[in-house]
Design a protein around this motif. Sequence first.
Motif, PDB file in Angstrom:
ATOM      1  N   PRO A 175      31.792  60.800  63.108  1.00 57.46           N
ATOM      2  CA  PRO A 175      30.922  59.623  63.064  1.00 57.46           C
ATOM      3  C   PRO A 175      29.444  59.992  63.214  1.00 57.46           C
ATOM      4  O   PRO A 175      29.115  61.156  63.417  1.00 57.46           O
ATOM      5  N   ARG A 176      28.575  58.976  63.128  1.00 56.79           N
ATOM      6  CA  ARG A 176      27.148  59.233  63.242  1.00 56.79           C
ATOM      7  C   ARG A 176      26.786  59.748  64.620  1.00 56.79           C
ATOM      8  O   ARG A 176      27.367  59.354  65.636  1.00 56.79           O
ATOM      9  N   GLN A 177      25.771  60.643  64.635  1.00 57.86           N
ATOM     10  CA  GLN A 177      25.224  61.139  65.886  1.00 57.86           C
ATOM     11  C   GLN A 177      24.415  60.033  66.566  1.00 57.86           C
ATOM     12  O   GLN A 177      23.860  59.153  65.886  1.00 57.86           O
ATOM     13  N   PRO A 178      24.318  60.048  67.909  1.00 56.89           N
ATOM     14  CA  PRO A 178      23.519  59.018  68.596  1.00 56.89           C
ATOM     15  C   PRO A 178      22.100  58.912  68.057  1.00 56.89           C
ATOM     16  O   PRO A 178      21.550  57.811  67.963  1.00 56.89           O
ATOM     17  N   GLU A 179      21.485  60.040  67.663  1.00 55.37           N
ATOM     18  CA  GLU A 179      20.100  59.971  67.206  1.00 55.37           C
ATOM     19  C   GLU A 179      19.957  59.183  65.917  1.00 55.37           C
ATOM     20  O   GLU A 179      18.909  58.576  65.657  1.00 55.37           O
ATOM     21  N   LEU A 216      17.902  54.585  62.245  1.00 50.52           N
ATOM     22  CA  LEU A 216      18.282  53.363  61.542  1.00 50.52           C
ATOM     23  C   LEU A 216      17.555  52.155  62.128  1.00 50.52           C
ATOM     24  O   LEU A 216      17.059  51.295  61.393  1.00 50.52           O
ATOM     25  N   ALA A 217      17.488  52.100  63.463  1.00 48.51           N
ATOM     26  CA  ALA A 217      16.820  50.979  64.126  1.00 48.51           C
ATOM     27  C   ALA A 217      15.327  50.972  63.814  1.00 48.51           C
ATOM     28  O   ALA A 217      14.735  49.906  63.592  1.00 48.51           O
ATOM     29  N   GLU A 218      14.714  52.136  63.785  1.00 53.71           N
ATOM     30  CA  GLU A 218      13.281  52.218  63.490  1.00 53.71           C
ATOM     31  C   GLU A 218      12.990  51.659  62.098  1.00 53.71           C
ATOM     32  O   GLU A 218      11.998  50.942  61.900  1.00 53.71           O
ATOM     33  N   GLU A 240      23.848  68.957  53.322  1.00 50.69           N
ATOM     34  CA  GLU A 240      23.205  68.056  52.372  1.00 50.69           C
ATOM     35  C   GLU A 240      24.014  66.772  52.191  1.00 50.69           C
ATOM     36  O   GLU A 240      23.435  65.695  51.996  1.00 50.69           O
ATOM     37  N   GLU A 241      25.342  66.872  52.258  1.00 50.87           N
ATOM     38  CA  GLU A 241      26.177  65.682  52.168  1.00 50.87           C
ATOM     39  C   GLU A 241      26.346  65.020  53.533  1.00 50.87           C
ATOM     40  O   GLU A 241      26.312  63.790  53.655  1.00 50.87           O
ATOM     41  N   TRP A 242      26.502  65.843  54.575  1.00 54.68           N
ATOM     42  CA  TRP A 242      26.693  65.334  55.933  1.00 54.68           C
ATOM     43  C   TRP A 242      25.554  64.418  56.350  1.00 54.68           C
ATOM     44  O   TRP A 242      25.776  63.366  56.960  1.00 54.68           O
ATOM     45  N   ARG A 243      24.334  64.766  55.997  1.00 53.27           N
ATOM     46  CA  ARG A 243      23.176  63.978  56.443  1.00 53.27           C
ATOM     47  C   ARG A 243      23.180  62.580  55.811  1.00 53.27           C
ATOM     48  O   ARG A 243      22.636  61.642  56.381  1.00 53.27           O
ATOM     49  N   THR A 244      23.816  62.422  54.629  1.00 52.41           N
ATOM     50  CA  THR A 244      23.883  61.086  54.036  1.00 52.41           C
ATOM     51  C   THR A 244      24.849  60.186  54.810  1.00 52.41           C
ATOM     52  O   THR A 244      24.754  58.963  54.719  1.00 52.41           O
ATOM     53  N   PHE A 245      25.783  60.781  55.539  1.00 47.88           N
ATOM     54  CA  PHE A 245      26.670  59.990  56.390  1.00 47.88           C
ATOM     55  C   PHE A 245      26.051  59.738  57.763  1.00 47.88           C
ATOM     56  O   PHE A 245      26.595  58.968  58.551  1.00 47.88           O
ATOM     57  N   GLN A 246      24.926  60.388  58.050  1.00 50.79           N
ATOM     58  CA  GLN A 246      24.154  60.081  59.241  1.00 50.79           C
ATOM     59  C   GLN A 246      23.163  58.946  58.965  1.00 50.79           C
ATOM     60  O   GLN A 246      22.976  58.059  59.791  1.00 50.79           O
ATOM     61  N   ASN A 296      22.107  49.691  51.411  1.00 48.75           N
ATOM     62  CA  ASN A 296      23.496  50.128  51.520  1.00 48.75           C
ATOM     63  C   ASN A 296      23.519  51.256  52.556  1.00 48.75           C
ATOM     64  O   ASN A 296      23.100  52.373  52.267  1.00 48.75           O
ATOM     65  N   ILE A 297      23.999  50.948  53.754  1.00 45.34           N
ATOM     66  CA  ILE A 297      24.045  51.932  54.844  1.00 45.34           C
ATOM     67  C   ILE A 297      25.410  52.616  54.768  1.00 45.34           C
ATOM     68  O   ILE A 297      26.395  52.113  55.289  1.00 45.34           O
ATOM     69  N   ARG A 298      25.453  53.723  54.175  1.00 40.49           N
ATOM     70  CA  ARG A 298      26.703  54.358  53.748  1.00 40.49           C
ATOM     71  C   ARG A 298      27.799  54.363  54.814  1.00 40.49           C
ATOM     72  O   ARG A 298      27.638  54.906  55.907  1.00 40.49           O
ATOM     73  N   ASN A 299      28.923  53.691  54.466  1.00 38.99           N
ATOM     74  CA  ASN A 299      30.144  53.799  55.280  1.00 38.99           C
ATOM     75  C   ASN A 299      29.846  53.664  56.775  1.00 38.99           C
ATOM     76  O   ASN A 299      30.143  54.536  57.575  1.00 38.99           O
ATOM     77  N   PHE A 300      29.285  52.520  57.166  1.00 39.91           N
ATOM     78  CA  PHE A 300      28.845  52.306  58.545  1.00 39.91           C
ATOM     79  C   PHE A 300      29.934  51.557  59.324  1.00 39.91           C
ATOM     80  O   PHE A 300      29.961  50.329  59.318  1.00 39.91           O
TER      81      PHE A 300
END
Length: 385
Positions: free
Chosen positions: A62-66, A71-73, A352-358, A49-53
């Motif tokens: 939105p997600r940062q480019p990094e 995710l790809a790795e 701590e919450e922001w990183r889960t949306f990354q 489950n890739i949170r809210n992608f």
Amino acid sequence: MPFYKPLKDESKTDRDRIIAGIQRLRAQFNKVNFPSKKTSESLILGSWNIRNFDDDRFNYGPRQPESFYYLAEIISRFDVIAVQEICQNLTPLDQLMSLLGQQYRYILTDVTHSGLGGNKERLGFIYDKNKVNFKGVAGELVLPEKLLISEVDSKKRQFSRTPFGAQFQSGWFKFLFSTVHIYFGSNATNSSQYARRVKEIEAVAKYLAKDAKVSDLNQILVGDFNIKARGSAGFNALEKNGFTTVENRKGSNRDQTKFYDQISFISRRDELQLMQPERNDRVFQFFDSVYRSSDFTLYQPVIKKHLLLKLDQAKAELAAATSKTKIKKAEKRIASLQAASQSDESLNQYYEEWRTFQMSDHLPLWVELEIDFSDDYLSYLSKLE
């Protein structure tokens, strides 16, 4: 292997940080003995489950480019992986696929428009076409009348998010791969919402178990079931309908205390064989390597900039608001953003919450399955008259 060439376009500071994160992920995969991709011996299958992608409806993105590199790795380690919470706009997914390279493909549902917790999400599969053959059959699971989910208001309904299945083959192994994102509602076990959650699990398990009796495919059912723990009503709904679940000693939520995500199966004539069946640690904790709690200071400037942008947007919404409801909503949002910005401690809590949306608030699950049945088939042939 992901396509790293776009890293050349990042600034030196960002590029070095991203490379360090990728290297830590790669080292972690080796440390936990994550299986390596083998051409003909086994299949690495997963669920995430890739949170809210990735539509930023919760205002943490939105997600940062990094994040796309990380995710790809992770996804590149799988031959096929079921994904949940893919949003309506597919541009972020296509960005991710560009990093995975031409060998990867995806199959998705349309967005769910149900008013009961559907959240305009998609379900689907990402697969390595050099290893996994999509057999051309895919569809959403629609319940017959007798399996419709009863509500406290006596109405009978379909799923909040329609389960999705597709037929694949890898080597000798043929399987129907189905994925779900089960309705959550309330976590109180005596609530009608929790009862609906269990009924959804019962319905999909019963439907696929019936199909397994007449199919020549192995049934693999995975996804975010919102199952509390082994032995809970939701978990038991899988097992009582004939599904065997892959056991993990830790959960798949961010702090690994909940067992929301599961991989389960009904095997055809014992064709589904786990590699290393004794393992009980098939959950990958990526926060050990990227967006670690200790990395807060690295991202503090990014978060401050993000909060200022969101605060300006909220103030503009307040200025344009014409109804009491919209005014109250904008005011509440402004107060929340200001509270998050007021100190290093509050920023750290926000991080701590922001990183889960990354990355996600769920961790990927995996299994390695045998796909070479040559010896068994030769033995069978040798016994023919």
